[in-house]
Design an enzyme around this catalytic site. Structure first.
Site, PDB file in Angstrom:
ATOM      1  CE1 TYR A 243       0.446   0.750   4.603  1.00 55.88           C
ATOM      2  CE2 TYR A 243       0.246  -1.632   4.380  1.00 55.88           C
ATOM      3  CZ  TYR A 243       0.596  -0.525   5.127  1.00 55.88           C
ATOM      4  OH  TYR A 243       1.094  -0.691   6.383  1.00 55.88           O
ATOM      5  CG  HIS A 290       5.418   1.984   2.133  1.00 55.68           C
ATOM      6  ND1 HIS A 290       4.058   1.798   2.099  1.00 55.68           N
ATOM      7  CD2 HIS A 290       5.720   2.400   3.385  1.00 55.68           C
ATOM      8  CE1 HIS A 290       3.562   2.100   3.285  1.00 55.68           C
ATOM      9  NE2 HIS A 290       4.544   2.461   4.084  1.00 55.68           N
TER      10      HIS A 290
END
Ligand code: NAG
Ligand code: NAG
Ligand code: NAG
Length: 314
Positions: A243, A290
């Site tokens: 995400y 990430h």
């Protein structure tokens, strides 16, 4: 290049007299000296426009309210799967309670060709050290910071103004009563924590200890929409990483609520070190959930296509 903003100020400048025009002239000239690329509503070339419009969704629900709070099935399950939550409260009921406490409205839907809101997004990179960006940052209408990024003691490089601070429970800090608390929720418990810090103060544990209360004004609270997080992930990151990072989400948030976006404190120092300006901290941008490389690439592209101004600190 003739910039709309300069032109407008010039018109004001010649049509009024006295001290006002000196002030306006001063502002205009400061801006023109400090910034040399994209001003409000600047023209992208057609390649840039098409790249941008494939990603940017003007109709995205940016912040949450009672009216837009319902999540479709896919968004709900994607969002719910981001973090492992063992006890899950009823989302609909939590949203209902939230907006009996916090402003229940559509924020910043005043976009128009004549609006020229300037924003600084200030990340926490060590590349801010010695940059002397403070005055430039403080001259923007909005200054958006994230997590614990302090200003005290670092004013010359990072400025002293904070209009918005993007946080989640595990990264929360006191922010005073003149800054918008912008919650980036990753789970339902984060929404419950937001309620709790202004009411019962009973939540002090998520997957780690969290502050049961912070200094902030509940009338200044806004909550990023779970569908906005998913849109940033799908549309801007094309599914890279698990995400998007808080920093990346903050940049896209700024693209939606501001007309001119300047980005500071992102990326490594000129020696290639990923650290923070305020603490001894070394990190790997691709560690954790990430995809730092991909996020960095998109931010560079936004800069190259004149949609943001990226200040690298060197
Ligand atoms: C925003 O939220 C409203 C209300 O839930 C919904 O009808 C609309 O489709 C959403 N907009 C987008 C672009 O998803
Ligand atoms: C999720 O949390 C539960 C309860 O805390 C724990 O038992 C479980 O191992 C966790 N699962 C993952 C994948 O972290
Ligand atoms: C959550 O609460 C709403 C409103 O009170 C209710 O209609 C819904 O059935 C509840 N959902 C679940 C999964 O319990």
């Amino acid at each position: 290049m003739i910039r709309k903003r300069t032109l407008r100020h010039f018109i004001v400048f010649v049509s009024v007299s006295g001290p006002i025009c000196i002030v306006l002239f001063h502002q205009t000239s400061t801006r023109s000296f400090l910034k040399d690329s994209c001003m409000c509503n600047c023209a992208m070339d057609s390649e840039g426009r098409s790249w941008f419009s494939q990603r940017y969704k003007p109709s995205a629900n940016v912040t949450l309210n009672r009216k837009n709070g319902l999540l479709d099935f896919h968004t709900y399950w994607w969002w719910k799967s981001l973090q492992n939550e063992s006890v899950v409260a009823n989302y609909t009921q939590v949203v209902e309670v939230m907006f009996s406490l916090f402003p229940d409205k559509d924020h910043y839907t005043d976009s128009s060709p004549s609006r020229c809101r300037t924003c600084a997004v200030v990340g926490n990179s060590g590349n801010l050290v010695g940059s002397r960006y403070g005055a430039l940052i403080d001259s923007q209408d909005f200054v958006i910071r994230m997590n614990e990024g302090p200003t005290k003691g670092f004013e010359r490089d990072v400025g002293s103004k904070t209009t918005h601070r993007v946080i989640y429970p595990e990264s929360a800090v006191d922010m005073g009563v003149t800054t918008h608390l912008v919650l980036l929720p990753f789970k339902i418990l984060d929404l419950q924590w937001l309620i709790s810090i202004f009411t019962t103060k009973h939540i002090d544990l998520t997957y780690m200890y969290v502050k049961p209360s912070i200094i902030a004004d509940r009338n200044m609270v806004m909550i990023l929409h779970p569908a906005f997080i998913k849109y940033v992930y799908d549309s801007w990151l094309q599914g890279h990483g698990e995400y998007p990072s808080t920093g990346f989400i903050s940049v896209i948030f700024a693209l939606h609520v501001c007309d001119e976006v300047s980005v500071f404190g992102f990326g490594p120092t000129k020696d290639g070190v990923w650290d923070h300006y305020f603490e001894d901290f070394k990190s790997d941008p691709n560690e954790g959930p990430h995809d730092g490389d991909f996020e960095g690439k998109v931010i560079s592209q936004l800069h190259q296509k004149h949609r943001i101004m990226l200040y690298k600190g060197w």
